[in-house]
Design a protein around this motif. Structure first.
Motif, PDB file in Angstrom:
ATOM      1  N   ILE A  60       6.308   3.153  -1.834  1.00 26.15           N
ATOM      2  CA  ILE A  60       6.418   2.996  -3.288  1.00 26.15           C
ATOM      3  C   ILE A  60       7.355   1.820  -3.561  1.00 26.15           C
ATOM      4  CG2 ILE A  60       7.166   4.043  -5.457  1.00 26.15           C
ATOM      5  CD1 ILE A  60       6.381   6.731  -4.338  1.00 26.15           C
ATOM      6  N   PRO A  61       6.894   0.806  -4.301  1.00 22.81           N
ATOM      7  CA  PRO A  61       7.708  -0.401  -4.523  1.00 22.81           C
ATOM      8  C   PRO A  61       8.748  -0.223  -5.628  1.00 22.81           C
ATOM      9  CG  PRO A  61       5.569  -0.674  -5.531  1.00 22.81           C
ATOM     10  CD  PRO A  61       5.544   0.645  -4.832  1.00 22.81           C
ATOM     11  N   MET A  62       9.745   0.597  -5.362  1.00 19.57           N
ATOM     12  CA  MET A  62      10.835   0.840  -6.311  1.00 19.57           C
ATOM     13  C   MET A  62      12.142   0.840  -5.543  1.00 19.57           C
ATOM     14  SD  MET A  62       9.499   3.987  -8.644  1.00 19.57           S
ATOM     15  CE  MET A  62       8.237   3.777  -9.868  1.00 19.57           C
ATOM     16  N   ASP A  63      13.238   0.507  -6.231  1.00 15.25           N
ATOM     17  CA  ASP A  63      14.532   0.626  -5.570  1.00 15.25           C
ATOM     18  C   ASP A  63      14.959   2.096  -5.573  1.00 15.25           C
ATOM     19  OD1 ASP A  63      15.629   1.194  -8.075  1.00 15.25           O
ATOM     20  OD2 ASP A  63      16.325  -0.839  -8.401  1.00 15.25           O
ATOM     21  N   GLU A  64      16.052   2.392  -4.909  1.00 12.86           N
ATOM     22  CA  GLU A  64      16.456   3.785  -4.656  1.00 12.86           C
ATOM     23  C   GLU A  64      16.634   4.600  -5.939  1.00 12.86           C
ATOM     24  OE1 GLU A  64      16.986   6.760  -1.915  1.00 12.86           O
ATOM     25  OE2 GLU A  64      16.569   4.671  -1.446  1.00 12.86           O
ATOM     26  N   LYS A  65      17.251   4.014  -6.952  1.00 12.39           N
ATOM     27  CA  LYS A  65      17.517   4.748  -8.190  1.00 12.39           C
ATOM     28  C   LYS A  65      16.220   5.083  -8.931  1.00 12.39           C
ATOM     29  CE  LYS A  65      21.335   4.581 -11.335  1.00 12.39           C
ATOM     30  NZ  LYS A  65      22.331   3.754 -12.007  1.00 12.39           N
ATOM     31  N   GLU A  66      15.328   4.087  -9.051  1.00 12.91           N
ATOM     32  CA  GLU A  66      14.049   4.318  -9.715  1.00 12.91           C
ATOM     33  C   GLU A  66      13.195   5.318  -8.939  1.00 12.91           C
ATOM     34  OE1 GLU A  66      12.677   0.276  -9.620  1.00 12.91           O
ATOM     35  OE2 GLU A  66      12.994   0.026 -11.766  1.00 12.91           O
ATOM     36  N   LEU A  67      13.276   5.231  -7.605  1.00  9.95           N
ATOM     37  CA  LEU A  67      12.479   6.107  -6.751  1.00  9.95           C
ATOM     38  C   LEU A  67      12.883   7.562  -6.925  1.00  9.95           C
ATOM     39  CD1 LEU A  67      10.241   6.118  -4.633  1.00  9.95           C
ATOM     40  CD2 LEU A  67      12.008   5.906  -2.888  1.00  9.95           C
ATOM     41  N   LYS A  68      14.183   7.827  -7.039  1.00 17.16           N
ATOM     42  CA  LYS A  68      14.636   9.208  -7.241  1.00 17.16           C
ATOM     43  C   LYS A  68      14.140   9.755  -8.573  1.00 17.16           C
ATOM     44  CE  LYS A  68      18.592   9.392  -4.252  1.00 17.16           C
ATOM     45  NZ  LYS A  68      19.967   9.802  -4.077  1.00 17.16           N
ATOM     46  N   ALA A  69      14.160   8.932  -9.619  1.00 16.90           N
ATOM     47  CA  ALA A  69      13.679   9.375 -10.924  1.00 16.90           C
ATOM     48  C   ALA A  69      12.168   9.627 -10.887  1.00 16.90           C
ATOM     49  CB  ALA A  69      14.018   8.340 -11.988  1.00 16.90           C
ATOM     50  N   TYR A  70      11.432   8.745 -10.210  1.00 17.70           N
ATOM     51  CA  TYR A  70       9.987   8.916 -10.119  1.00 17.70           C
ATOM     52  C   TYR A  70       9.632  10.129  -9.262  1.00 17.70           C
ATOM     53  CZ  TYR A  70       5.049   7.818  -9.750  1.00 17.70           C
ATOM     54  OH  TYR A  70       3.687   7.894  -9.807  1.00 17.70           O
ATOM     55  N   ALA A  71      10.403  10.376  -8.206  1.00 21.16           N
ATOM     56  CA  ALA A  71      10.169  11.552  -7.366  1.00 21.16           C
ATOM     57  C   ALA A  71      10.371  12.831  -8.168  1.00 21.16           C
ATOM     58  CB  ALA A  71      11.093  11.529  -6.158  1.00 21.16           C
ATOM     59  N   LYS A  72      11.356  12.832  -9.055  1.00 21.26           N
ATOM     60  CA  LYS A  72      11.598  14.000  -9.902  1.00 21.26           C
ATOM     61  C   LYS A  72      10.388  14.265 -10.797  1.00 21.26           C
ATOM     62  CE  LYS A  72      14.927  15.919 -13.122  1.00 21.26           C
ATOM     63  NZ  LYS A  72      16.186  15.741 -13.825  1.00 21.26           N
ATOM     64  N   GLU A  73       9.800  13.184 -11.308  1.00 28.83           N
ATOM     65  CA  GLU A  73       8.612  13.303 -12.150  1.00 28.83           C
ATOM     66  C   GLU A  73       7.423  13.852 -11.341  1.00 28.83           C
ATOM     67  OE1 GLU A  73       5.678  10.136 -14.306  1.00 28.83           O
ATOM     68  OE2 GLU A  73       7.828   9.714 -14.378  1.00 28.83           O
ATOM     69  N   ILE A 128       0.852  -1.192   0.000  1.00 29.24           N
ATOM     70  CA  ILE A 128       0.000   0.000   0.000  1.00 29.24           C
ATOM     71  C   ILE A 128       0.886   1.240   0.000  1.00 29.24           C
ATOM     72  CG2 ILE A 128      -1.727   1.315   1.280  1.00 29.24           C
ATOM     73  CD1 ILE A 128      -2.689  -1.352   2.438  1.00 29.24           C
ATOM     74  N   VAL A 129       0.620   2.153  -0.927  1.00 30.23           N
ATOM     75  CA  VAL A 129       1.331   3.423  -0.974  1.00 30.23           C
ATOM     76  C   VAL A 129       0.535   4.411  -0.138  1.00 30.23           C
ATOM     77  CG1 VAL A 129       2.155   5.269  -2.471  1.00 30.23           C
ATOM     78  CG2 VAL A 129       2.241   2.912  -3.270  1.00 30.23           C
ATOM     79  N   ARG A 130       1.185   5.004   0.851  1.00 27.88           N
ATOM     80  CA  ARG A 130       0.505   5.930   1.753  1.00 27.88           C
ATOM     81  C   ARG A 130       0.951   7.362   1.479  1.00 27.88           C
ATOM     82  NH1 ARG A 130       0.658   1.190   4.446  1.00 27.88           N
ATOM     83  NH2 ARG A 130      -1.216   0.636   5.591  1.00 27.88           N
ATOM     84  N   VAL A 131      -0.033   8.269   1.440  1.00 26.71           N
ATOM     85  CA  VAL A 131       0.223   9.685   1.202  1.00 26.71           C
ATOM     86  C   VAL A 131      -0.251  10.442   2.441  1.00 26.71           C
ATOM     87  CG1 VAL A 131      -0.249  11.645  -0.299  1.00 26.71           C
ATOM     88  CG2 VAL A 131      -0.159   9.355  -1.267  1.00 26.71           C
ATOM     89  N   SER A 132       0.663  11.175   3.067  1.00 24.41           N
ATOM     90  CA  SER A 132       0.304  11.901   4.287  1.00 24.41           C
ATOM     91  C   SER A 132       0.925  13.292   4.259  1.00 24.41           C
ATOM     92  CB  SER A 132       0.774  11.138   5.525  1.00 24.41           C
ATOM     93  OG  SER A 132       2.180  11.016   5.523  1.00 24.41           O
ATOM     94  N   ARG A 133       0.506  14.113   5.214  1.00 23.36           N
ATOM     95  CA  ARG A 133       1.029  15.472   5.347  1.00 23.36           C
ATOM     96  C   ARG A 133       1.671  15.597   6.702  1.00 23.36           C
ATOM     97  NH1 ARG A 133      -0.970  20.345   7.325  1.00 23.36           N
ATOM     98  NH2 ARG A 133      -0.041  22.148   6.312  1.00 23.36           N
TER      99      ARG A 133
END
Length: 118
Positions: free
Chosen positions: A63-76, A42-47
């Motif tokens: 988010i089910p991604m490894d560190e490298k993919e996660l950084k790229a997705y965060a940029k998006e 489950i992906v949780r979104v909080s403030r």
């Protein structure tokens, strides 16, 4: 508790460069492989505002991604929100309250998304 030696074999004439951690050839290194974090799916979104002098940030965890993919997705995600942010310890931090914008974007990826917190 034992202290690990920081030295060790780094090159072998038979196999070339060696990983000092697992002592395997660099091409077959097992200790530096990217691993996906274990979670409940489950992906949780909080403030959160704690420790930020009253400024709020939106936290996205699970988010089910490894560190490298996660950084790229965060940029998006930051680009779609039009704001800044960072990735710390597998948690994406987006500046401001962006929950209403992020939940549909994360659901488009096919993940189960829940709003957590207030």
């Amino acid at each position: 508790m034992t202290k690990r030696s920081t030295g060790g074999l780094v090159f072998s004439t038979e196999q070339g460069r060696m990983c000092p951690e697992c002592r395997n050839p660099v091409a077959h290194c097992t200790c530096r492989q990217a691993t996906r974090p274990e979670g409940d799916g489950i992906v949780r979104v909080s403030r959160e505002t704690k420790g930020r002098k009253g400024k709020g940030v939106t936290l996205v965890t699970g988010i089910p991604m490894d560190e490298k993919e996660l950084k790229a997705y965060a940029k998006e995600l930051k680009a779609k929100c039009g704001t800044g942010g960072t990735v710390k310890a597998g948690v994406v931090e987006i500046q401001g309250d962006q929950r209403d914008l992020l939940v549909p974007l994360l659901e488009q990826k096919g993940w189960v998304v829940k709003r957590s917190g207030g």
